[in-house]
Design a protein around this motif. Structure first.
Motif, PDB file in Angstrom:
ATOM      1  N   LEU A 259       0.823  -1.204   0.000  1.00  0.00           N
ATOM      2  CA  LEU A 259       0.000   0.000   0.000  1.00  0.00           C
ATOM      3  C   LEU A 259       0.860   1.258   0.000  1.00  0.00           C
ATOM      4  CD1 LEU A 259      -2.831  -1.053   2.482  1.00  0.00           C
ATOM      5  CD2 LEU A 259      -3.127  -0.425   0.066  1.00  0.00           C
ATOM      6  N   SER A 262       2.421   1.463  -3.611  1.00  0.00           N
ATOM      7  CA  SER A 262       1.488   1.334  -4.748  1.00  0.00           C
ATOM      8  C   SER A 262       1.745   0.071  -5.564  1.00  0.00           C
ATOM      9  CB  SER A 262       1.550   2.579  -5.641  1.00  0.00           C
ATOM     10  OG  SER A 262       1.131   3.724  -4.941  1.00  0.00           O
ATOM     11  N   TYR A 274      -6.992  -2.022  -3.884  1.00  0.00           N
ATOM     12  CA  TYR A 274      -7.301  -0.727  -4.516  1.00  0.00           C
ATOM     13  C   TYR A 274      -8.685  -0.728  -5.170  1.00  0.00           C
ATOM     14  CZ  TYR A 274      -2.255  -0.300  -3.973  1.00  0.00           C
ATOM     15  OH  TYR A 274      -0.981  -0.268  -3.456  1.00  0.00           O
ATOM     16  N   SER A 276     -11.269   0.867  -4.606  1.00  0.00           N
ATOM     17  CA  SER A 276     -11.870   2.192  -4.773  1.00  0.00           C
ATOM     18  C   SER A 276     -11.059   3.097  -5.692  1.00  0.00           C
ATOM     19  CB  SER A 276     -12.029   2.880  -3.405  1.00  0.00           C
ATOM     20  OG  SER A 276     -10.760   3.068  -2.792  1.00  0.00           O
ATOM     21  N   ASP A 277      -9.918   2.620  -6.189  1.00  0.00           N
ATOM     22  CA  ASP A 277      -9.068   3.424  -7.066  1.00  0.00           C
ATOM     23  C   ASP A 277      -9.388   3.061  -8.513  1.00  0.00           C
ATOM     24  OD1 ASP A 277      -6.727   4.161  -8.738  1.00  0.00           O
ATOM     25  OD2 ASP A 277      -5.821   4.742  -6.831  1.00  0.00           O
ATOM     26  N   LEU A 280      -5.567   2.083 -10.373  1.00  0.00           N
ATOM     27  CA  LEU A 280      -4.865   0.938  -9.802  1.00  0.00           C
ATOM     28  C   LEU A 280      -5.805  -0.233  -9.579  1.00  0.00           C
ATOM     29  CD1 LEU A 280      -2.471   2.649  -7.209  1.00  0.00           C
ATOM     30  CD2 LEU A 280      -1.918   1.752  -9.481  1.00  0.00           C
ATOM     31  N   GLY A 281      -7.068   0.059  -9.281  1.00  0.00           N
ATOM     32  CA  GLY A 281      -8.032  -1.018  -9.073  1.00  0.00           C
ATOM     33  C   GLY A 281      -8.238  -1.854 -10.319  1.00  0.00           C
ATOM     34  N   GLU A 284      -5.008  -3.879 -10.884  1.00  0.00           N
ATOM     35  CA  GLU A 284      -4.884  -4.944  -9.891  1.00  0.00           C
ATOM     36  C   GLU A 284      -5.627  -6.198 -10.332  1.00  0.00           C
ATOM     37  OE1 GLU A 284      -5.096  -5.071  -5.050  1.00  0.00           O
ATOM     38  OE2 GLU A 284      -6.688  -3.993  -6.101  1.00  0.00           O
TER      39      GLU A 284
END
Length: 336
Positions: A259, A262, A274, A276-277, A280-281, A284
């Protein structure tokens, strides 16, 4: 975790080498003879918690040569502002999609993509994803030969790469320009697959980055690294080093590091870091579809002879067939 050299005097501050080092997969085969496998230092639950492709990326001759602590997935990212300027409302999922969009981008003064063809760039993030997606591989199944001819997926994909370059415009494929000096940073390029979001965010704005799954040709795959902690075989403190590796690589501690830096987790139990990103979500989600590339002692050496030949083909200085044949002739002796 270095210790004083045996027999060193009170005033001798020289140290032996470290007990534990951080390595990425294509370094592991080169140093394998100097690495102590970590299998016996990790309990069964810890080993079972790793993602399958992560375990594969650090395993040589059936032994784990490192305890993974992080992963990444370098997926395509597209510039929403450029897509809006071109009037393109959907994003590509494959190379055929991207090629079909290219004329519209070019007509508006934009490049649909950009290829980082300078030989200093790693092929893991530039050419190899194209090769893997086309169904090819860097080495033959026996790892005794590099891609040897232009008659297989390698040649077909390099021809496609050359075609893409002609369609997208005239961004240099051979100059090692800093990214801020490129059309990518100037918001003139639609999509790239070799650039990390953090590198481009200040030029595009995070709100304008559209992260996509790895592109598909014959299969969906792309590059992602795995960082691991390895123990050196000459460690004088193997039990202590093994306990520290197990501690640092456990799900809780590696999650904190991931975290902060990143990166993505190598552990199944951690789940999404991630969700909520929006950038990056999405990347991922592609960890399981990512590969670290070939685990071969000569992997980096082969890159060194392949890169200039690929560059020559992209610049039109050699035919694809000639470039790949020349690359094979240079690479094969490296493999003995």
């Amino acid at each position: 975790m270095g210790q004083p050299r045996p027999g060193a005097g009170h005033g001798d501050r020289r140290q032996q080498g470290p007990d534990v080092v951080y390595l990425i997969p294509d370094q592991l085969p080169k140093y394998a003879r100097n690495i102590e496998p970590v299998d016996k230092y990790l309990d069964d639950a810890a080993k079972a918690d790793y993602l399958p492709n992560v375990v594969t990326s650090v395993t040589i001759d059936g032994k784990m040569m490192g305890a993974p602590v992080l992963t990444s997935a370098v997926t395509p990212i597209c510039n929403k502002k450029v897509f809006a300027a071109v009037g393109q409302t959907s994003y590509p999922t494959s190379w055929n999609d991207l090629l079909a969009m290219a004329p519209a981008f070019k007509a508006k003064g934009y490049d649909v993509t950009a290829y980082a063809g300078d030989v200093k760039n790693t092929l893991n993030q530039t050419f190899y994803p194209l090769l893997w997606q086309a169904g090819g591989d860097v080495f033959s199944p026996t790892a005794s030969r590099s891609p040897s001819t232009a008659r297989g997926p390698q040649g077909a994909e390099l021809r496609q790469a050359a075609r893409r370059r002609r369609l997208r415009g005239q961004e240099p494929a051979h100059h090692p320009a800093a990214i801020e000096q490129t059309r990518i940073a100037q918001n003139k390029v639609g999509c790239v697959w070799h650039v990390l979001p953090a590198e481009i965010e200040k030029f595009w704005g995070k709100e304008n980055i559209q992260a996509l799954p790895h592109f598909t040709e014959s299969k969906q795959i792309g590059y992602g690294t795995v960082g691991s902690l390895s123990m050196l075989r000459n460690s004088k403190n193997k039990d202590a080093a093994g306990k520290w590796i197990a501690f640092a690589s456990n799900a809780e501690n590696s999650k904190k590091y991931d975290l902060a830096a990143s990166f993505f987790s190598a552990k199944k139990s951690v789940g999404a870091l991630y969700a909520s990103d929006p950038v990056l979500g999405e990347q991922e989600k592609q960890v399981a579809n990512s590969t670290v590339g070939p685990l071969n002692e000569k992997a980096r050496d082969v890159q060194g002879v392949l890169a200039p030949e690929i560059q020559a083909a992209l610049l039109g200085k050699k035919s694809v067939e000639q470039a790949l044949d020349d690359a094979a002739k240079a690479a094969d002796p490296l493999l003995g």
